[in-house]
Design an enzyme around this catalytic site. Structure first.
Site, PDB file in Angstrom:
ATOM      1  N   SER A 191       0.843  -1.247   0.050  1.00  7.85           N
ATOM      2  CA  SER A 191      -0.125   0.098  -0.269  1.00  7.85           C
ATOM      3  C   SER A 191       0.763   1.273   0.015  1.00  7.85           C
ATOM      4  O   SER A 191       0.455   2.421  -0.581  1.00  7.85           O
ATOM      5  CB  SER A 191      -0.792   0.229   1.220  1.00  7.85           C
ATOM      6  OG  SER A 191      -1.730  -0.939   1.119  1.00  7.85           O
ATOM      7  N   ALA A 224      -2.219   0.238  10.269  1.00  4.22           N
ATOM      8  CA  ALA A 224      -1.581  -0.797  10.135  1.00  4.22           C
ATOM      9  C   ALA A 224      -1.381  -1.723   8.827  1.00  4.22           C
ATOM     10  O   ALA A 224      -2.623  -1.611   8.145  1.00  4.22           O
ATOM     11  CB  ALA A 224      -2.224  -1.906  11.085  1.00  4.22           C
ATOM     12  N   PRO A 225      -0.372  -2.374   8.558  1.00  2.00           N
ATOM     13  CA  PRO A 225       0.889  -2.424   9.196  1.00  2.00           C
ATOM     14  C   PRO A 225       1.961  -1.388   9.165  1.00  2.00           C
ATOM     15  O   PRO A 225       2.962  -1.320   9.688  1.00  2.00           O
ATOM     16  CB  PRO A 225       1.343  -3.767   8.685  1.00  2.00           C
ATOM     17  CG  PRO A 225       0.900  -3.727   7.167  1.00  2.00           C
ATOM     18  CD  PRO A 225      -0.196  -3.041   7.146  1.00  2.00           C
ATOM     19  N   ASP A 243      -4.723   2.492  14.534  1.00  2.00           N
ATOM     20  CA  ASP A 243      -5.302   1.435  14.176  1.00  2.00           C
ATOM     21  C   ASP A 243      -5.444   0.358  15.226  1.00  2.00           C
ATOM     22  O   ASP A 243      -4.238   0.441  16.194  1.00  2.00           O
ATOM     23  CB  ASP A 243      -4.442   0.838  13.121  1.00  2.00           C
ATOM     24  CG  ASP A 243      -5.111  -0.115  12.080  1.00  2.00           C
ATOM     25  OD1 ASP A 243      -5.599  -1.068  12.593  1.00  2.00           O
ATOM     26  OD2 ASP A 243      -5.265   0.146  10.809  1.00  2.00           O
ATOM     27  N   ASP A 263     -10.321   3.863  17.627  1.00  2.00           N
ATOM     28  CA  ASP A 263     -11.182   3.847  16.559  1.00  2.00           C
ATOM     29  C   ASP A 263     -10.752   5.166  15.739  1.00  2.00           C
ATOM     30  O   ASP A 263     -10.894   6.098  16.230  1.00  2.00           O
ATOM     31  CB  ASP A 263     -12.417   3.902  17.027  1.00  2.00           C
ATOM     32  CG  ASP A 263     -13.624   3.939  15.658  1.00  2.00           C
ATOM     33  OD1 ASP A 263     -13.099   4.229  14.841  1.00  2.00           O
ATOM     34  OD2 ASP A 263     -14.849   4.149  16.323  1.00  2.00           O
ATOM     35  N   ASP A 280      -6.577   5.423   4.870  1.00  2.00           N
ATOM     36  CA  ASP A 280      -6.693   4.272   4.224  1.00  2.00           C
ATOM     37  C   ASP A 280      -7.595   3.422   4.966  1.00  2.00           C
ATOM     38  O   ASP A 280      -7.372   1.981   4.764  1.00  2.00           O
ATOM     39  CB  ASP A 280      -5.179   3.823   3.961  1.00  2.00           C
ATOM     40  CG  ASP A 280      -5.130   2.683   2.753  1.00  2.00           C
ATOM     41  OD1 ASP A 280      -6.227   2.891   1.964  1.00  2.00           O
ATOM     42  OD2 ASP A 280      -4.307   1.954   3.082  1.00  2.00           O
ATOM     43  N   LYS A 309     -12.988   4.339  -0.660  1.00  3.25           N
ATOM     44  CA  LYS A 309     -13.168   2.947  -1.049  1.00  3.25           C
ATOM     45  C   LYS A 309     -14.211   2.752  -1.853  1.00  3.25           C
ATOM     46  O   LYS A 309     -15.460   2.960  -1.072  1.00  3.25           O
ATOM     47  CB  LYS A 309     -13.007   2.065   0.048  1.00  3.25           C
ATOM     48  CG  LYS A 309     -11.622   2.318   0.761  1.00  3.25           C
ATOM     49  CD  LYS A 309     -10.470   1.715   0.222  1.00  3.25           C
ATOM     50  CE  LYS A 309      -9.261   1.825   1.305  1.00  3.25           C
ATOM     51  NZ  LYS A 309      -8.218   1.614   0.729  1.00  3.25           N
TER      52      LYS A 309
HETATM   53  C1  LIG Z   1      -6.073  -0.965   3.937  1.00  4.36           C
HETATM   54  S1  LIG Z   1      -5.502  -1.162   5.584  1.00  4.36           S
HETATM   55  C2  LIG Z   1      -4.216   0.063   5.814  1.00  4.36           C
HETATM   56  C3  LIG Z   1      -2.940  -0.381   5.309  1.00  4.36           C
HETATM   57  C4  LIG Z   1      -1.916   0.913   5.409  1.00  4.36           C
HETATM   58  N1  LIG Z   1      -2.345   2.183   4.925  1.00  4.36           N
HETATM   59  C5  LIG Z   1      -0.668   0.476   5.044  1.00  4.36           C
HETATM   60  O1  LIG Z   1      -0.261   1.105   4.127  1.00  4.36           O
HETATM   61  O2  LIG Z   1      -0.047  -0.578   5.536  1.00  4.36           O
HETATM   62  C6  LIG Z   1      -6.724  -0.470   6.118  1.00  4.36           C
HETATM   63  C7  LIG Z   1      -6.641  -0.486   7.639  1.00  4.36           C
HETATM   64  O3  LIG Z   1      -7.898   0.287   8.190  1.00  4.36           O
HETATM   65  C8  LIG Z   1      -8.035  -0.288   9.483  1.00  4.36           C
HETATM   66  N2  LIG Z   1      -9.472   0.357  10.066  1.00  4.36           N
HETATM   67  C9  LIG Z   1     -10.504   0.176   9.303  1.00  4.36           C
HETATM   68  N3  LIG Z   1     -11.601   0.658  10.122  1.00  4.36           N
HETATM   69  C10 LIG Z   1     -10.708   1.355  11.349  1.00  4.36           C
HETATM   70  C11 LIG Z   1     -11.482   2.103  12.258  1.00  4.36           C
HETATM   71  N4  LIG Z   1     -12.610   2.658  12.390  1.00  4.36           N
HETATM   72  N5  LIG Z   1     -10.237   2.800  13.042  1.00  4.36           N
HETATM   73  C12 LIG Z   1      -9.102   2.537  12.885  1.00  4.36           C
HETATM   74  N6  LIG Z   1      -8.578   1.639  11.976  1.00  4.36           N
HETATM   75  C13 LIG Z   1      -9.537   0.897  11.283  1.00  4.36           C
HETATM   76  C14 LIG Z   1      -8.076  -1.685   9.442  1.00  4.36           C
HETATM   77  O4  LIG Z   1      -7.621  -2.155  10.951  1.00  4.36           O
HETATM   78  C15 LIG Z   1      -6.698  -2.011   8.532  1.00  4.36           C
HETATM   79  O5  LIG Z   1      -5.546  -1.985   9.344  1.00  4.36           O
END
Ligand SMILES: C[S@@+](CC[C@H](N)C(=O)[O-])C[C@H]1O[C@@H](n2cnc3c(N)ncnc32)[C@H](O)[C@@H]1O
Length: 362
Positions: A191, A224-225, A243, A263, A280, A309
């Site tokens: 990503s 994450a990650p 995250d 959150d 993201d 998204k």
């Molecule tokens: C596509 S991944 C992100 C990848 C990250 N940008 C990277 O480059 O490694 C989406 C992330 O959004 C987090 N996520 C989804 N809803 C969330 C929320 N309400 N609060 C915090 N994190 C959230 C998920 O746990 C997941 O790790």
């Protein structure tokens, strides 16, 4: 034929077509669409051929979300002989116009990619021949003269090519609008390329030193990650990574990252010194759009870069437009000056990247 040819991600031809029809219409330019599914190519055929050049100048490419690149056709597709292709192309071009640059291109499909060797081989003699006949300027420079044009040669096969042009001031700097970025081996996820491309695309080179620089504070929602956090860290920023999932140890060890297992919809920085917000999170695009606008309104960031998204099914262009309109309405209601652009970037998939920058209060 006189058409504007637009490149997009294969599978997004309908979105690209709907958008060019709508935005050309705003400029009183009308036409009909021809496309082949999954070819990453849309043709917008102009009812009035004369208007093609006007549109290329009047409609900023950066205002188109789904088009990576475009050009206006010069005549029909040319059938090439097996030998002396360079001569055939030179002849078709004539000597009336002069171009600053040549882009030899193919489609972003398996068949298109299979042509890359052929294209590399043909580019050298073609460029030489066009320079010799002065159809192409002697050498490329970083700064173009006003009105400078880029010549496009789009190969469908070794036997067929479509010629066209775009304006250097209103074109993508990359062949087919695709930047080739190298995946940094130290980044924890692929990503990372999305945010890297987003910064390159949305932030002008001359301003990167100031707007993407060490010492700035950033918040990464859904971090994450850590692929996006990696891009912020590598530019020297201090990052709040939000995250519930784990962040890569390598990033935590830099001392530039603080991980908040919270959150992303509830988190806010405690001080008003956060410059970047990146996000993201895989969440409903309308919810994300609203969240991003509220950070800007509350002064919790100066610039935001985030993905909307897209939900599966129809109306992906409408989904993006709805998200953008919501942001526009919220910022306008609070009298905030801003700039906002959105692009379906090369490294994006079922998502569109949006950049919002607060410019002050009205
Ligand atoms: C596509 S991944 C992100 C990848 C990250 N940008 C990277 O480059 O490694 C989406 C992330 O959004 C987090 N996520 C989804 N809803 C969330 C929320 N309400 N609060 C915090 N994190 C959230 C998920 O746990 C997941 O790790």
């Amino acid at each position: 034929m006189t058409a504007i040819v637009l490149y997009c991600r294969p599978g997004f031809e309908n979105e690209c077509a709907a958008e060019i029809q709508e935005k050309a219409g705003w400029n009183d330019v009308f036409g009909y669409i021809k496309l082949k599914k999954n070819q990453g190519l849309v043709e917008f055929h102009l009812y009035d051929a004369e208007q093609g050049d006007t549109l290329l100048q009047k409609l900023p490419l950066k205002r188109l979300i789904f088009a990576r690149q475009w050009f206006l056709t010069l005549g029909e597709v040319i059938d090439l002989p097996d030998y002396q292709r360079v001569e055939a192309i030179s002849e078709a071009l004539g000597s009336e116009f002069r171009y600053e640059e040549l882009r030899v291109e193919s489609l972003d499909t398996n068949d298109g990619k299979a042509l890359s060797k052929f294209i590399r081989k043909l580019s050298v003699p073609l460029r030489q021949a066009l320079r010799k006949s002065e159809v192409l300027a002697p050498k490329q420079s970083d700064e173009y003269v006003q009105g400078a044009a880029v010549l496009h040669a789009l190969f469908f096969s070794g036997q067929q090519v479509q010629l066209g042009y775009s304006y250097a001031s209103n074109t993508s700097p990359h062949p087919m609008g695709i930047p080739r970025l190298k995946f940094p081996s130290a980044a924890p996820s692929r990503s990372t390329l999305k945010l890297d491309e987003a910064f390159l695309h949305f932030i002008p080179k001359a301003e990167r030193e100031e707007r993407l620089t060490s010492g700035l504070n950033a918040t990464d929602l859904g971090s994450a990650p850590g692929g996006w956090t990696y891009q912020l860290v590598r530019r020297g920023m201090m990052v709040k990574a939000v995250d519930n999932g784990p962040m890569a140890d390598s990033l935590m060890e830099t001392g530039q990252v603080k991980h908040y297992q919270q959150d992303g919809f509830k988190f806010r920085p405690s001080k008003k010194n956060n410059y970047w917000l990146v996000c993201d999170m895989i969440e409903n695009p309308i919810k994300v759009a609203k969240l991003m606008a509220s950070w800007v309104i509350d002064g919790d960031c100066k610039e935001a870069m985030f993905n909307l998204k897209l939900l599966p099914g129809k109306g992906r262009y409408q989904q993006v437009e709805k998200g953008l309109k919501l942001i526009k309405d919220m910022l306008s209601e609070h009298d905030i000056w801003y700039e906002m652009y959105a692009k379906h970037l090369y490294y994006d998939r079922e998502e569109v990247t949006v950049h919002v920058r607060a410019l002050g209060k009205r």
